[in-house]
Design a protein around this motif. Structure first.
Motif, mmCIF file in Angstrom:
data_model
loop_
_atom_site.group_PDB
_atom_site.id
_atom_site.type_symbol
_atom_site.label_atom_id
_atom_site.label_comp_id
_atom_site.label_asym_id
_atom_site.label_seq_id
_atom_site.Cartn_x
_atom_site.Cartn_y
_atom_site.Cartn_z
ATOM 1 N N LEU A 152 -28.909 3.711 24.997
ATOM 2 C CA LEU A 152 -27.759 4.252 25.723
ATOM 3 C C LEU A 152 -27.695 5.772 25.563
ATOM 4 N N ARG A 153 -27.997 6.255 24.359
ATOM 5 C CA ARG A 153 -28.004 7.696 24.135
ATOM 6 C C ARG A 153 -29.115 8.379 24.937
ATOM 7 N N LYS A 154 -30.250 7.701 25.019
ATOM 8 C CA LYS A 154 -31.344 8.266 25.821
ATOM 9 C C LYS A 154 -30.955 8.309 27.292
ATOM 10 N N ARG A 155 -30.239 7.310 27.740
ATOM 11 C CA ARG A 155 -29.798 7.301 29.137
ATOM 12 C C ARG A 155 -28.843 8.465 29.401
ATOM 13 N N ILE A 156 -27.993 8.768 28.427
ATOM 14 C CA ILE A 156 -27.104 9.931 28.568
ATOM 15 C C ILE A 156 -27.920 11.207 28.714
ATOM 16 N N GLN A 157 -28.963 11.356 27.881
ATOM 17 C CA GLN A 157 -29.800 12.555 27.914
ATOM 18 C C GLN A 157 -30.514 12.704 29.250
ATOM 19 N N LEU A 158 -30.985 11.589 29.792
ATOM 20 C CA LEU A 158 -31.788 11.647 31.018
ATOM 21 C C LEU A 158 -30.939 11.651 32.294
ATOM 22 N N LYS A 159 -29.811 10.941 32.268
ATOM 23 C CA LYS A 159 -29.059 10.738 33.501
ATOM 24 C C LYS A 159 -27.622 11.238 33.440
ATOM 25 N N GLY A 160 -27.193 11.673 32.245
ATOM 26 C CA GLY A 160 -25.835 12.195 32.113
ATOM 27 C C GLY A 160 -24.858 11.152 31.609
ATOM 28 N N PRO A 161 -23.726 11.600 31.052
ATOM 29 C CA PRO A 161 -22.742 10.690 30.440
ATOM 30 C C PRO A 161 -22.076 9.744 31.424
ATOM 31 N N ASN A 162 -22.014 10.145 32.694
ATOM 32 C CA ASN A 162 -21.361 9.284 33.686
ATOM 33 C C ASN A 162 -22.261 8.154 34.167
ATOM 34 N N SER A 163 -23.488 8.095 33.637
ATOM 35 C CA SER A 163 -24.441 7.077 34.084
ATOM 36 C C SER A 163 -24.325 5.778 33.296
ATOM 37 N N LEU A 164 -23.549 5.775 32.211
ATOM 38 C CA LEU A 164 -23.527 4.603 31.341
ATOM 39 C C LEU A 164 -22.854 3.407 32.007
ATOM 40 N N PRO A 165 -23.338 2.217 31.692
ATOM 41 C CA PRO A 165 -22.770 1.005 32.302
ATOM 42 C C PRO A 165 -21.479 0.573 31.634
ATOM 43 N N LEU A 166 -20.737 -0.252 32.321
ATOM 44 C CA LEU A 166 -19.634 -0.988 31.730
ATOM 45 C C LEU A 166 -20.232 -2.049 30.802
ATOM 46 N N VAL A 167 -19.749 -2.124 29.566
ATOM 47 C CA VAL A 167 -20.248 -3.115 28.614
ATOM 48 C C VAL A 167 -19.205 -4.212 28.461
ATOM 49 N N VAL A 168 -19.650 -5.456 28.628
ATOM 50 C CA VAL A 168 -18.759 -6.618 28.625
ATOM 51 C C VAL A 168 -19.211 -7.598 27.546
ATOM 52 N N PRO A 192 -21.354 4.587 22.509
ATOM 53 C CA PRO A 192 -20.947 5.949 22.900
ATOM 54 C C PRO A 192 -19.588 5.902 23.580
ATOM 55 N N VAL A 193 -18.788 6.904 23.326
ATOM 56 C CA VAL A 193 -17.429 6.903 23.838
ATOM 57 C C VAL A 193 -17.407 6.910 25.363
ATOM 58 N N GLU A 194 -18.529 7.297 25.967
ATOM 59 C CA GLU A 194 -18.603 7.319 27.436
ATOM 60 C C GLU A 194 -18.716 5.917 28.035
ATOM 61 N N CYS A 195 -19.006 4.902 27.214
ATOM 62 C CA CYS A 195 -19.142 3.528 27.708
ATOM 63 C C CYS A 195 -17.767 2.904 27.949
ATOM 64 N N ASP A 196 -17.550 2.408 29.156
ATOM 65 C CA ASP A 196 -16.362 1.605 29.417
ATOM 66 C C ASP A 196 -16.559 0.229 28.779
ATOM 67 N N ILE A 197 -15.449 -0.396 28.364
ATOM 68 C CA ILE A 197 -15.521 -1.667 27.643
ATOM 69 C C ILE A 197 -14.544 -2.671 28.252
ATOM 70 N N LEU A 198 -15.040 -3.884 28.469
ATOM 71 C CA LEU A 198 -14.213 -4.989 28.932
ATOM 72 C C LEU A 198 -14.450 -6.175 27.998
ATOM 73 N N ALA A 199 -13.395 -6.621 27.311
ATOM 74 C CA ALA A 199 -13.495 -7.763 26.405
ATOM 75 C C ALA A 199 -13.058 -9.020 27.151
ATOM 76 N N THR A 200 -13.918 -10.044 27.178
ATOM 77 C CA THR A 200 -13.591 -11.257 27.929
ATOM 78 C C THR A 200 -13.928 -12.510 27.120
ATOM 79 N N HIS A 201 -13.302 -13.596 27.498
ATOM 80 C CA HIS A 201 -13.663 -14.911 26.971
ATOM 81 C C HIS A 201 -13.507 -15.951 28.077
ATOM 82 N N PRO A 202 -14.613 -16.334 28.705
ATOM 83 C CA PRO A 202 -14.549 -17.483 29.618
ATOM 84 C C PRO A 202 -14.286 -18.736 28.774
ATOM 85 N N MET A 203 -13.171 -19.398 28.993
ATOM 86 C CA MET A 203 -12.786 -20.551 28.167
ATOM 87 C C MET A 203 -13.455 -21.826 28.670
ATOM 88 N N PHE A 204 -14.734 -21.719 28.980
ATOM 89 C CA PHE A 204 -15.492 -22.850 29.512
ATOM 90 C C PHE A 204 -16.977 -22.547 29.352
#
Length: 311
Positions: free
Chosen positions: A86-102, A120-132
């Protein structure tokens, strides 16, 4: 926004494949795992990369979302493996390139804390639990519960709404639990990506339940964990079908079958990584002693039952 989401799934085992089959209807799916699932991926219209290609998976693939579909026991090590890429992706593509992590783990506070600590703080985070899962939702996701917490977007944590009593526990307030007011125009793209991912579950018919990770784990200990605990305890007794089974006992046998079909790692994770589970065990012990004590008292017996051996 018009193009389909590119969704990467880390952990392309039974559950990863299960969700991939629905994701493929809405976007492009790339799975990665230690075992080779290339043929299965190709058959469903997805792509597959071996886990030793993780750098290429994270850095070179244009992933909008990375779903961590690994066991809770290996969750932290998996996240740590992602960090240098993820840090390498920031270096190559910039901080706005990081994916949403779920995450899709069965407990929520523990993985949430790990993601906030290590990503990295630039990563968006979504916490989920499919109850199935693949067994309970073999005929589709319609009506199945899907719990989620929008955790972070554009370096900002979503804030829990303050209830009517002002204590911040959401009591007496909206059931949405999280406040979107901090999301300004600059964050629209991240919000849109998160909503588009959530819409997959909604389109598949899930019952969408916004809930904080803390509240999820409190509920889960007294629902999911105790179900697995009782199923394991009854299974350890060696209960088997008899010629005179009642409907109630058939339900007991079904509970044993369902809970023991899941890995012990899942059961252990529900205990180890949910701080409420120990209290659930304690209350079960007290309840058992109370019920047995009443039986003994009614029978005029002092002491306790034997070891369960009829001989």
């Amino acid at each position: 926004r018009s193009r389909p989401l590119n969704i990467g799934i880390v952990g392309f085992g039974r559950f990863g494949l299960f969700i991939a089959r629905s994701f493929i209807k809405y976007g492009n799916v790339i799975g990665t795992s230690r075992s080779d699932y290339s043929d299965v991926a190709t058959e469903m219209g997805a792509r597959f990369m071996k886990l030793d290609e993780l750098e290429r998976f994270v850095v070179e693939e244009d992933l909008d979302v990375i779903v961590l579909a690994v066991s809770i026991v290996s969750f932290e090590s998996t996240v740590k493996d992602l960090i240098p890429h993820l840090r390498k992706r920031i270096q190559l593509k910039g901080p706005n390139s990081l994916p949403l992590v779920v995450d899709v783990a069965s407990v929520k506070e523990h993985p949430r804390n790990i993601l906030l600590e290590h990503l990295p703080v630039e990563c968006d985070i979504l916490a989920t639990h499919p109850m199935f899962g693949p067994d309970s939702a073999r005929n589709g996701w319609q009506g199945q519960a899907f719990v989620y917490e929008k955790t972070r977007i554009n370096k900002k944590l979503f804030k829990k709404e303050v209830g009517a009593d002002g204590d911040g526990d959401g009591e007496g307030g909206s059931s949405s639990f999280f406040d979107d007011k901090d999301i300004c125009e600059a964050n629209v793209e991240g919000m849109d990506r998160m909503e588009r991912f959530l819409s997959i579950w909604e389109e598949e018919g899930c019952n969408m339940i916004p809930l904080s990770c803390e509240e999820h784990d409190a509920y889960s200990a007294d629902s999911q964990f105790i179900t697995h605990l009782v199923g394991r305890i009854l299974g350890a007794q060696g209960l088997r079908p008899t010629p005179i089974d009642t409907k109630g006992f058939q339900s007991v046998l079904k509970l044993i079958e369902n809970t023991n079909a899941d890995s012990f790692d899942l059961f252990f994770g529900l205990y180890k990584y949910n701080r409420n589970s120990g209290y659930t065990i304690g209350r079960l012990r007290v309840a058992l002693e109370g019920v047995v004590g009443e039986l003994l008292q009614r029978d005029g017996v002092m002491g306790v039952f034997g070891d369960g051996n009829r001989d």
